[in-house]
Design a protein around this motif. Structure first.
Motif, short mmCIF file in Angstrom:
data_model
loop_
_atom_site.label_atom_id
_atom_site.label_comp_id
_atom_site.label_asym_id
_atom_site.label_seq_id
_atom_site.Cartn_x
_atom_site.Cartn_y
_atom_site.Cartn_z
N ASP A 185 89.30 89.55 37.93
CA ASP A 185 90.45 89.26 38.78
C ASP A 185 90.90 90.51 39.54
O ASP A 185 91.20 90.44 40.74
CB ASP A 185 91.59 88.72 37.91
CG ASP A 185 92.65 87.99 38.72
OD1 ASP A 185 92.28 87.15 39.56
OD2 ASP A 185 93.85 88.26 38.51
N ILE A 186 90.91 91.64 38.85
CA ILE A 186 91.30 92.89 39.51
C ILE A 186 90.29 93.25 40.60
O ILE A 186 90.66 93.62 41.72
CB ILE A 186 91.40 94.03 38.47
CG1 ILE A 186 92.61 93.78 37.55
CG2 ILE A 186 91.51 95.39 39.15
CD1 ILE A 186 92.68 94.71 36.36
N TYR A 187 89.01 93.10 40.27
CA TYR A 187 87.97 93.42 41.26
C TYR A 187 88.08 92.52 42.48
O TYR A 187 88.06 92.99 43.63
CB TYR A 187 86.59 93.29 40.63
CG TYR A 187 85.47 93.45 41.64
CD1 TYR A 187 85.20 94.68 42.23
CD2 TYR A 187 84.71 92.35 42.04
CE1 TYR A 187 84.21 94.82 43.17
CE2 TYR A 187 83.71 92.48 42.98
CZ TYR A 187 83.46 93.72 43.55
OH TYR A 187 82.48 93.86 44.50
N LEU A 188 88.18 91.21 42.26
CA LEU A 188 88.25 90.28 43.38
C LEU A 188 89.54 90.44 44.18
O LEU A 188 89.55 90.21 45.40
CB LEU A 188 88.12 88.84 42.88
CG LEU A 188 86.75 88.47 42.30
CD1 LEU A 188 86.75 87.01 41.83
CD2 LEU A 188 85.63 88.70 43.31
N THR A 189 90.62 90.86 43.53
CA THR A 189 91.86 91.14 44.26
C THR A 189 91.67 92.31 45.22
O THR A 189 92.19 92.29 46.35
CB THR A 189 93.00 91.43 43.28
OG1 THR A 189 93.23 90.28 42.46
CG2 THR A 189 94.29 91.77 44.01
N HIS A 190 90.90 93.31 44.80
CA HIS A 190 90.57 94.41 45.72
C HIS A 190 89.75 93.87 46.90
O HIS A 190 90.02 94.23 48.06
CB HIS A 190 89.76 95.49 44.98
CG HIS A 190 90.58 96.46 44.22
ND1 HIS A 190 91.21 96.16 43.04
CD2 HIS A 190 90.90 97.76 44.48
CE1 HIS A 190 91.86 97.22 42.60
NE2 HIS A 190 91.70 98.21 43.46
N MET A 191 88.77 93.03 46.63
CA MET A 191 87.95 92.46 47.70
C MET A 191 88.81 91.64 48.67
O MET A 191 88.63 91.69 49.89
CB MET A 191 86.85 91.57 47.11
CG MET A 191 85.79 92.30 46.31
SD MET A 191 84.83 93.47 47.28
CE MET A 191 85.71 95.00 46.92
N GLN A 192 89.76 90.90 48.10
CA GLN A 192 90.66 90.10 48.92
C GLN A 192 91.49 90.99 49.85
O GLN A 192 91.62 90.71 51.05
CB GLN A 192 91.59 89.30 48.01
CG GLN A 192 92.63 88.45 48.74
CD GLN A 192 93.49 87.67 47.76
OE1 GLN A 192 93.26 86.51 47.51
NE2 GLN A 192 94.49 88.33 47.20
N SER A 193 91.99 92.10 49.33
CA SER A 193 92.85 92.97 50.13
C SER A 193 92.06 93.77 51.17
O SER A 193 92.61 94.19 52.18
CB SER A 193 93.64 93.92 49.23
OG SER A 193 92.78 94.80 48.53
N TYR A 194 90.75 93.99 50.92
CA TYR A 194 89.92 94.71 51.88
C TYR A 194 89.41 93.81 53.00
O TYR A 194 89.35 94.20 54.16
CB TYR A 194 88.70 95.34 51.19
CG TYR A 194 88.97 96.41 50.18
CD1 TYR A 194 90.16 97.14 50.17
CD2 TYR A 194 88.03 96.69 49.19
CE1 TYR A 194 90.41 98.11 49.22
CE2 TYR A 194 88.27 97.67 48.24
CZ TYR A 194 89.46 98.38 48.25
OH TYR A 194 89.68 99.33 47.29
#
Length: 245
Positions: A185-194
């Motif tokens: 979830d943390i990793y995908l949240t970074h991807m979402q924000s980028y």
């Protein structure tokens, strides 16, 4: 048209002939373990064994676990460092005696998902994540690939993302699905924000158990499991080869 698709991974090298019009394998896939160490010589010999298994004489498409430009290997995270600067396309062509194309493995799997899987007929921004020995990423914008993103190597909390979040990490550290889903979830949240994708497709072998972790994610972006599963890399590699004709 039939093309031999070969999916080269950190733990296994598997292939099968693919009907590129339908995305179907026309023979049972054949798998060999990735040699240790995964040197150019050893991996080329293994790819040749896969081609020999099918008595293959035609076009071969390979998905390779590294950034690749015009056949040349640009990085080496999950393979031997001796691959750096080598031309995988030429090495595999010499070993198999066939015409060969080589592309990043996540990019190849992404093509399969976009043409025959969860991204079919979707024209927005699609991020495809493959979770296995490492983390592969492929980004499609209006159906067009942005190649070699390698976003599994971003840093999160002082660690390389794939060394903290890849599917193999859950197995090795015996993490619960809930704890591992928190990392994902943390990793995908970074991807979402980028990237602000409209859709995220999660692939790799772990996607077969998507019901154990996808419901635990908190992203606003829609996240769905890959549909091509273990065949994505093989089918996608064949599709990349077809584009080269």
């Amino acid at each position: 048209m039939e093309i031999l698709g070969v999916d080269i991974g950190g733990t296994g090298i598997k292939g099968a002939p693919v009907d590129t019009a339908t995305g179907q394998l026309t023979a049972e896939r054949y798998r060999l373990p990735t040699p240790i160490p995964a040197t150019p010589e050893a991996m080329s010999a293994t790819v040749a064994q896969v081609a020999e298994h099918f008595n293959w004489k035609g076009m071969v498409g390979c998905g390779f676990p590294a950034a690749v430009r015009e056949g040349q290997v640009l990085n080496a995270s999950n393979i031997a460092k001796s691959w750096l600067g080598q031309n995988a396309q030429k090495l595999f062509a010499k070993a198999t005696g066939c015409a060969v194309t080589v592309a990043n493995d996540a990019d190849a799997a992404g093509y399969a998902e976009m043409q025959f899987g969860a991204g079919r007929d979707f024209n927005g921004i699609v991020l495809i994540i493959t979770l296995g020995t490492g983390i592969g990423t492929a980004l499609f914008v209006q159906g067009q690939l942005v190649p070699n993103l390698e976003l599994g190597h971003i840093e999160i909390n002082g660690k390389e993302a794939e060394k903290w979040t890849a599917a193999i990490v859950r197995e090795k550290k015996q993490l619960s699905w809930k704890k591992w889903a928190g990392r994902l979830d943390i990793y995908l949240t970074h991807m979402q924000s980028y990237l602000w994708p409209d859709l995220i497709i999660v692939g790799g072998g772990v996607s077969q158990k998507h019901d154990k972790f996808l419901p635990l994610l908190t992203l606003e972006t829609r996240v769905v499991p890959a549909q091509m599963r273990n065949e994505a890399g093989i089918v996608g590699a064949a599709l990349v080869a077809q584009q080269a004709l």
